[in-house]
Design a protein around this motif. Structure first.
Motif, PDB file in Angstrom:
ATOM      1  N   GLU A 164       0.861  -1.532  -0.108  1.00  0.00           N
ATOM      2  CA  GLU A 164      -0.083   0.125  -0.104  1.00  0.00           C
ATOM      3  C   GLU A 164       0.755   1.214   0.017  1.00  0.00           C
ATOM      4  OE1 GLU A 164      -3.580   1.761   2.744  1.00  0.00           O
ATOM      5  OE2 GLU A 164      -3.304  -0.396   2.840  1.00  0.00           O
ATOM      6  N   PHE A 165       2.065   1.237   0.798  1.00  0.00           N
ATOM      7  CA  PHE A 165       2.818   2.141   0.764  1.00  0.00           C
ATOM      8  C   PHE A 165       3.308   2.765  -0.675  1.00  0.00           C
ATOM      9  CE2 PHE A 165       7.237   3.843   1.074  1.00  0.00           C
ATOM     10  CZ  PHE A 165       7.057   5.079   1.743  1.00  0.00           C
ATOM     11  N   ALA A 166       3.821   1.461  -1.182  1.00  0.00           N
ATOM     12  CA  ALA A 166       4.255   1.844  -2.688  1.00  0.00           C
ATOM     13  C   ALA A 166       3.465   2.593  -3.576  1.00  0.00           C
ATOM     14  CB  ALA A 166       4.630   0.260  -3.186  1.00  0.00           C
ATOM     15  N   ARG A 167       2.028   2.452  -3.211  1.00  0.00           N
ATOM     16  CA  ARG A 167       0.998   3.401  -3.960  1.00  0.00           C
ATOM     17  C   ARG A 167       0.883   4.628  -3.418  1.00  0.00           C
ATOM     18  NH1 ARG A 167      -1.432  -1.854  -3.891  1.00  0.00           N
ATOM     19  NH2 ARG A 167      -3.038  -1.267  -1.833  1.00  0.00           N
ATOM     20  N   THR A 168       1.433   4.809  -2.437  1.00  0.00           N
ATOM     21  CA  THR A 168       1.126   6.300  -1.768  1.00  0.00           C
ATOM     22  C   THR A 168       1.878   7.313  -2.848  1.00  0.00           C
ATOM     23  OG1 THR A 168       2.780   6.225  -0.107  1.00  0.00           O
ATOM     24  CG2 THR A 168       0.804   5.536   0.183  1.00  0.00           C
ATOM     25  N   PRO A 169       1.367   8.607  -2.975  1.00  0.00           N
ATOM     26  CA  PRO A 169       2.293   9.519  -3.604  1.00  0.00           C
ATOM     27  C   PRO A 169       3.428  10.010  -2.854  1.00  0.00           C
ATOM     28  CG  PRO A 169       0.377  10.592  -2.724  1.00  0.00           C
ATOM     29  CD  PRO A 169       0.149   9.060  -2.436  1.00  0.00           C
ATOM     30  N   GLU A 170       4.535  10.618  -3.456  1.00  0.00           N
ATOM     31  CA  GLU A 170       5.375  11.583  -2.680  1.00  0.00           C
ATOM     32  C   GLU A 170       4.705  12.656  -2.344  1.00  0.00           C
ATOM     33  OE1 GLU A 170       9.503  12.015  -4.465  1.00  0.00           O
ATOM     34  OE2 GLU A 170       9.262  10.399  -5.467  1.00  0.00           O
ATOM     35  N   VAL A 171       5.214  13.186  -0.952  1.00  0.00           N
ATOM     36  CA  VAL A 171       4.354  14.370  -0.695  1.00  0.00           C
ATOM     37  C   VAL A 171       5.515  15.278  -0.328  1.00  0.00           C
ATOM     38  CG1 VAL A 171       3.000  15.442   1.353  1.00  0.00           C
ATOM     39  CG2 VAL A 171       2.364  13.017   0.531  1.00  0.00           C
ATOM     40  N   LEU A 172       5.231  16.652  -0.896  1.00  0.00           N
ATOM     41  CA  LEU A 172       6.230  17.862  -0.546  1.00  0.00           C
ATOM     42  C   LEU A 172       5.469  18.733   0.498  1.00  0.00           C
ATOM     43  CD1 LEU A 172       8.668  19.274  -1.325  1.00  0.00           C
ATOM     44  CD2 LEU A 172       7.148  20.514  -3.093  1.00  0.00           C
ATOM     45  N   ILE A 173       6.207  19.038   1.405  1.00  0.00           N
ATOM     46  CA  ILE A 173       5.643  19.955   2.669  1.00  0.00           C
ATOM     47  C   ILE A 173       6.522  21.296   2.364  1.00  0.00           C
ATOM     48  CG2 ILE A 173       5.612  20.450   5.058  1.00  0.00           C
ATOM     49  CD1 ILE A 173       4.426  17.588   4.516  1.00  0.00           C
ATOM     50  N   VAL A 174       5.771  22.436   2.195  1.00  0.00           N
ATOM     51  CA  VAL A 174       6.386  23.479   1.860  1.00  0.00           C
ATOM     52  C   VAL A 174       6.152  24.488   3.226  1.00  0.00           C
ATOM     53  CG1 VAL A 174       6.315  25.445   0.253  1.00  0.00           C
ATOM     54  CG2 VAL A 174       5.658  23.278  -0.799  1.00  0.00           C
ATOM     55  N   PHE A 175       7.291  24.837   3.666  1.00  0.00           N
ATOM     56  CA  PHE A 175       7.342  25.815   4.847  1.00  0.00           C
ATOM     57  C   PHE A 175       8.240  27.083   4.536  1.00  0.00           C
ATOM     58  CE2 PHE A 175       8.213  27.015   9.084  1.00  0.00           C
ATOM     59  CZ  PHE A 175       6.891  26.578   9.753  1.00  0.00           C
ATOM     60  N   GLU A 176       7.486  28.048   4.541  1.00  0.00           N
ATOM     61  CA  GLU A 176       8.337  29.490   4.474  1.00  0.00           C
ATOM     62  C   GLU A 176       9.250  29.570   5.809  1.00  0.00           C
ATOM     63  OE1 GLU A 176       7.474  32.486   2.170  1.00  0.00           O
ATOM     64  OE2 GLU A 176       5.897  31.623   0.806  1.00  0.00           O
ATOM     65  N   GLU A 177       9.985  30.687   5.644  1.00  0.00           N
ATOM     66  CA  GLU A 177      10.697  31.136   6.734  1.00  0.00           C
ATOM     67  C   GLU A 177      11.270  29.957   7.472  1.00  0.00           C
ATOM     68  OE1 GLU A 177       8.386  34.357   8.429  1.00  0.00           O
ATOM     69  OE2 GLU A 177       7.915  34.730   6.406  1.00  0.00           O
ATOM     70  N   ALA A 178      11.874  29.085   6.674  1.00  0.00           N
ATOM     71  CA  ALA A 178      12.309  27.625   7.368  1.00  0.00           C
ATOM     72  C   ALA A 178      13.128  27.955   8.781  1.00  0.00           C
ATOM     73  CB  ALA A 178      12.979  26.861   6.245  1.00  0.00           C
ATOM     74  N   PRO A 179      14.037  28.565   8.698  1.00  0.00           N
ATOM     75  CA  PRO A 179      14.902  28.724  10.105  1.00  0.00           C
ATOM     76  C   PRO A 179      14.019  28.898  11.268  1.00  0.00           C
ATOM     77  CG  PRO A 179      15.650  30.202   8.438  1.00  0.00           C
ATOM     78  CD  PRO A 179      14.575  29.837   7.796  1.00  0.00           C
ATOM     79  N   ARG A 180      12.770  29.035  11.169  1.00  0.00           N
ATOM     80  CA  ARG A 180      12.002  29.049  12.386  1.00  0.00           C
ATOM     81  C   ARG A 180      11.666  27.727  12.984  1.00  0.00           C
ATOM     82  NH1 ARG A 180       6.293  31.344  11.174  1.00  0.00           N
ATOM     83  NH2 ARG A 180       6.869  30.210   9.036  1.00  0.00           N
ATOM     84  N   VAL A 181      12.030  26.653  11.996  1.00  0.00           N
ATOM     85  CA  VAL A 181      11.900  25.338  12.551  1.00  0.00           C
ATOM     86  C   VAL A 181      13.183  24.401  12.528  1.00  0.00           C
ATOM     87  CG1 VAL A 181       9.340  25.063  12.460  1.00  0.00           C
ATOM     88  CG2 VAL A 181      10.686  24.528  10.365  1.00  0.00           C
ATOM     89  N   LEU A 182      13.908  25.064  11.427  1.00  0.00           N
ATOM     90  CA  LEU A 182      15.160  24.251  11.201  1.00  0.00           C
ATOM     91  C   LEU A 182      16.630  24.766  11.384  1.00  0.00           C
ATOM     92  CD1 LEU A 182      14.102  22.708   7.615  1.00  0.00           C
ATOM     93  CD2 LEU A 182      14.527  21.483   9.694  1.00  0.00           C
ATOM     94  N   GLY A 183      16.190  26.238  11.806  1.00  0.00           N
ATOM     95  CA  GLY A 183      17.490  26.987  12.147  1.00  0.00           C
ATOM     96  C   GLY A 183      18.289  26.477  13.456  1.00  0.00           C
ATOM     97  N   SER A 184      19.378  26.864  13.635  1.00  0.00           N
ATOM     98  CA  SER A 184      20.323  26.520  14.890  1.00  0.00           C
ATOM     99  C   SER A 184      19.494  26.893  16.087  1.00  0.00           C
ATOM    100  CB  SER A 184      21.474  26.884  14.842  1.00  0.00           C
ATOM    101  OG  SER A 184      22.306  26.633  13.442  1.00  0.00           O
TER     102      SER A 184
END
Lengths: 286, 518
Positions: free
Chosen positions: B375-395
């Protein structure tokens, strides 16, 4: 050195006061933006192989043509000349073939004479073909075409008391003719000319052209390049294309020896009899 | 037309090209030259330019001085084109022998003629489904050649979109999403802090696209937007994990949240916010300090932006509708673009919305892969678009602990979940995170620190492109990716322009129309 300078200063401060310049020989002229053709011819030469009694030289004779301030043509003829001692005389062979007669007996100076002849030949041919053009020569004397002006970069002309005439005129005019273009008539067809007001140099010019105001005005227009203010730019340009550089001489030297080797001849034995000075010079520079 | 001649260079370095006096060449231009004797065709990119002359510098300075200081005097520079000229440095991108492209391990000959690339050079005949712009030659776009990115793999290997303000980050994201709309095997979740992706009064967005039936839009202001769904989240659906690494919590506070959840199940936030502190203190046998409980109450209350029992998005009430998480799950299964309008909520609130949604998507994909691989093989690839990314990925953000975004950056590709991190300050992202972002869309970046962060982490060597990156104008980009052959100079489509083309070219049905403009 101090003694020499003291001795020399007397000449500049006392002797030069006695020099008399005829004011009627001074003339000013105006630059004119000449639209016609102006050509410059020059030659360059150098020895590319010196085997003592067998010398090979390279000679380049070039011409550049300008019209309305832009270069319209350039051409360089290249010759190799073999000078070889045989039976107490020197045989000359030019490649490509050209009939010339040389009288100089010093084998390592013959290339200068050959260059001079080839340069004159080119000037005369061009002067005949381009009758309305101005043709500039780099200092060759006794040229007969009316449309040729020969400009000498150096001169040994002197005043009656022995000072350089050009040097004296340059100093003499520095205030009086500061913002003027001028020429000084030495004799008929022989002048000292300033081609740019900001230039520190003036030159001896010989020409059979009677309309010198127009001639000098046109040359002055071509002497406004800031790389060398006051010297005709076409002569600078043609000098660049005929100058035989050291690396070019070395390249030709290696090529000659290689070709000779293919013919079964090793030129290095003879060359080694002549190059020790050069080798020492090069070592000293390092 | 020839623009110059090769006059020097070395393998691994750059070629030196003397330019023709009237040649219009800019940094970033793509050039071509060909070795006649070997038939090799070299594809070059201009990375720098200089002016030069054979005259000694002292002469040039003197000439300039004479012209500057003595303007009243006659000067004419003769043969100016021969004596003063421009040169450019170009890196070799690829060499073509026959029909094959090879890495640059050879050089063109001296004096080889150089010309600009044109559409007949088939340089860019790469695979890819998502058209993003035109091949860019310096400042010009070669409209005959469209640049494309392959969706498969590229999405789950993450994407970084970097640019200074006004250089076109959001435009690129909209263009890319428009490309995804046309495909059937991909979904995306867009957290939209400026409400610019869906479109509205005065601005075009995905709702204006003929394929708008594939767009789902959640907004707190759903009533005023046709086709929108309500963005509402019951606190009963939130997990402690949704807060970890998102708001500043000590390890003691994190443990306390876990204990609350364990004890009160779905009502853990209601209890934390509603019970007296002293009662909670007793309920946990004094194991959670009063001060910890008080701090947690304050932090969570503010983060959720609650006023009494409900805020704009979060509510303590049980919602009757299907939860937003289930709706998003269904939309992903239907390969839709999901836009979450977070423009009206604060920073912490937005991050919790995003964290909770992304957590559930990631966990469901992970679970599916572990338990139902077919079932996983049939699932689509999902893109998560997040602006101002350093708010969650910054040091600084990561100092709060691991969050779901960092986890996706590291593990997402295994579970078909990819990040599209958008930022104007990539230097705030740790090098390790930057290197996980395999595809980089670089628009203009004037800051040296930001440029070097991106250049150092790029999958292709773009160290020579620093000058070009600095000078990129609006919509001009360099794209690096392991999924393309070389760093791709691109003029990104204008979303508005490409929308007009799509409207003209794609037929819509009545059903499609009703969703967007009801």
């Amino acid at each position: 050195m101090e003694k020499i300078i003291k001795y020399l200063s007397k000449y500049y401060t006392e002797e030069d006061k006695k020099i008399e310049i005829d004011p009627s020989k001074f003339h000013t002229y105006e630059m004119n933006k000449y639209d016609g053709k102006i050509l410059a011819v020059d030659g360059g030469s150098g020895i590319v192989f010196d085997g003592g009694s067998r010398v090979i030289s390279k000679i380049k004779i070039g011409v550049v043509e300008y019209a309305k301030g832009k270069m319209t043509k350039q051409d360089v003829k290249k010759y190799f000349m073999l000078a070889i001692w045989k039976n107490d005389g020197i045989i000359i062979k030019l490649d490509p073939d050209e009939q010339i007669t040389l009288s100089n007996k010093k084998i390592d100076e013959l290339q200068n004479d050959a260059r001079d002849i080839l340069e004159r030949k080119m000037i005369n041919e061009i002067a005949e073909k381009e009758k309305d053009a101005i043709i500039l020569s780099d200092g060759l004397q006794n040229l007969s075409p009316r449309n040729v002006a020969s400009i000498c970069k150096t001169s040994r002309l002197k005043t009656k008391n022995g000072r350089s005439l050009i040097g004296y005129l340059n100093e003499f005019t520095k205030d009086k003719y500061k913002d003027k273009l001028w020429y000084y008539t030495i004799s008929e067809g022989e002048y000292i000319v300033k081609f740019h007001t900001r230039s520190k140099f003036c030159y001896k010019v010989t020409t059979k052209n009677k309309e010198v105001n127009n001639l000098f005005g046109a040359i002055a227009y071509y002497s406004t390049d800031p790389e060398i203010l006051g010297y005709p730019y076409p002569l600078l340009k043609v000098d660049k294309i005929v100058r035989l550089r050291e690396d070019e001489k070395q390249f030709d030297n290696h090529k000659l020896k290689l070709l000779a080797k293919q013919e079964g001849v090793n030129l290095e034995f003879d060359e080694n009899s002549m190059i020790m000075h050069d080798l020492l010079d090069k070592r000293a520079y390092r | 037309m020839n623009v110059g001649k090769v006059i020097g260079g070395n393998v691994g370095g750059k070629l030196l090209i003397r330019l023709k006096s009237n040649a219009k060449v800019d940094v970033g231009d793509l050039l071509v030259c060909e070795n006649e004797n070997t038939g090799e065709k070299f594809f070059l990119k201009v990375v720098n330019m200089q002016i030069s002359s054979l005259l000694a510098q002292q002469f040039i300075e003197e000439m300039a001085g004479q012209k500057l200081e003595h303007d009243e005097i006659d000067y004419n520079i003769f043969d100016a084109q021969d004596r003063f000229y421009r040169m450019c440095e170009a890196k070799i991108l690829k060499i073509k022998r026959g029909d094959e492209f090879y890495p640059p391990r050879s050089l063109p000959n001296f004096f080889t003629d150089v010309r600009k690339i044109n559409e007949s050079d088939d340089f860019i005949s790469q695979a890819g489904e998502i058209e993003i712009g035109y091949l860019r030659l310096g400042r010009e776009a070669l409209k005959a050649i469209k640049t494309k990115l392959p969706a498969k793999g590229l999405i789950s290997h993450h994407m970084l979109v970097v640019a200074a303000t006004g250089k076109g980050k959001s435009n690129f994201a909209r263009v890319f999403l428009r490309g995804l709309l046309k495909l059937d095997d991909y979904a995306a979740i867009v957290f939209d802090p400026h409400n610019e992706y869906y479109g509205g009064k005065g601005s075009k967005g995905l709702r204006d696209h003929p394929l708008r039936n594939k767009v789902v839009y959640f907004s707190p202001k759903y009533e005023s937007t046709p086709g929108a769904e309500r963005l509402i989240i019951s606190t009963r659906d939130l997990e402690p994990d949704d807060f970890f690494g998102i708001i500043d919590l000590s390890s003691t506070q994190q443990e306390a949240l876990d204990l609350l959840k364990r004890k009160f199940k779905g009502e853990w936030i209601e209890k934390l916010l509603g019970e007296e502190i002293k009662d909670l203190f007793e309920m946990f046998d004094k194991k959670i300090a009063r001060s910890t409980l008080a701090a947690l109450r304050r932090k969570i209350y503010h983060a959720l932006e609650l006023h009494d029992k409900s805020g704009l998005v979060f509510t303590l009430e049980k919602t009757d509708d299907v939860s937003i998480y289930d709706k998003i799950k269904s939309a992903i299964e239907e390969r839709k673009i999901i836009i979450i309008d977070t423009s009206m909520v604060g920073d912490d609130s937005e991050k919790i919305i995003a964290s909770s949604i992304v957590n559930r998507v990631f966990n469901s994909f992970r679970y599916l892969k572990q338990t139902k691989p077919q079932e996983f093989a049939r699932t689509p690839e999902v893109l998560i678009v997040f602006e101002e990314a350093p708010r969650v990925l910054g040091s600084e953000a990561l100092a709060n602990g691991v969050n779901i975004f960092e986890r996706i950056a590291r593990e997402g590709r295994k579970f078909k979940v990819g990040l599209c991190a958008i930022t104007q300050m990539p230097s705030l992202l740790p090098a390790e995170i930057l290197s996980q972002m395999n595809t980089k869309v670089i628009l203009g970046l004037p800051s040296p620190a930001d440029r070097s962060a991106v250049i150092n982490s790029a999958t292709q060597n773009i160290s020579d492109e620093s000058v070009e990156i600095q000078m990129l104008d609006r919509g001009e980009a360099i794209i690096t990716s392991p999924f393309i052959k070389f760093p791709l100079p691109t003029k990104i489509f204008s979303f508005d322009d490409i929308l007009k083309e799509d409207i003209a070219n794609i037929k819509t049905t009545e059903k499609d129309i009703s969703i967007g403009v009801d």
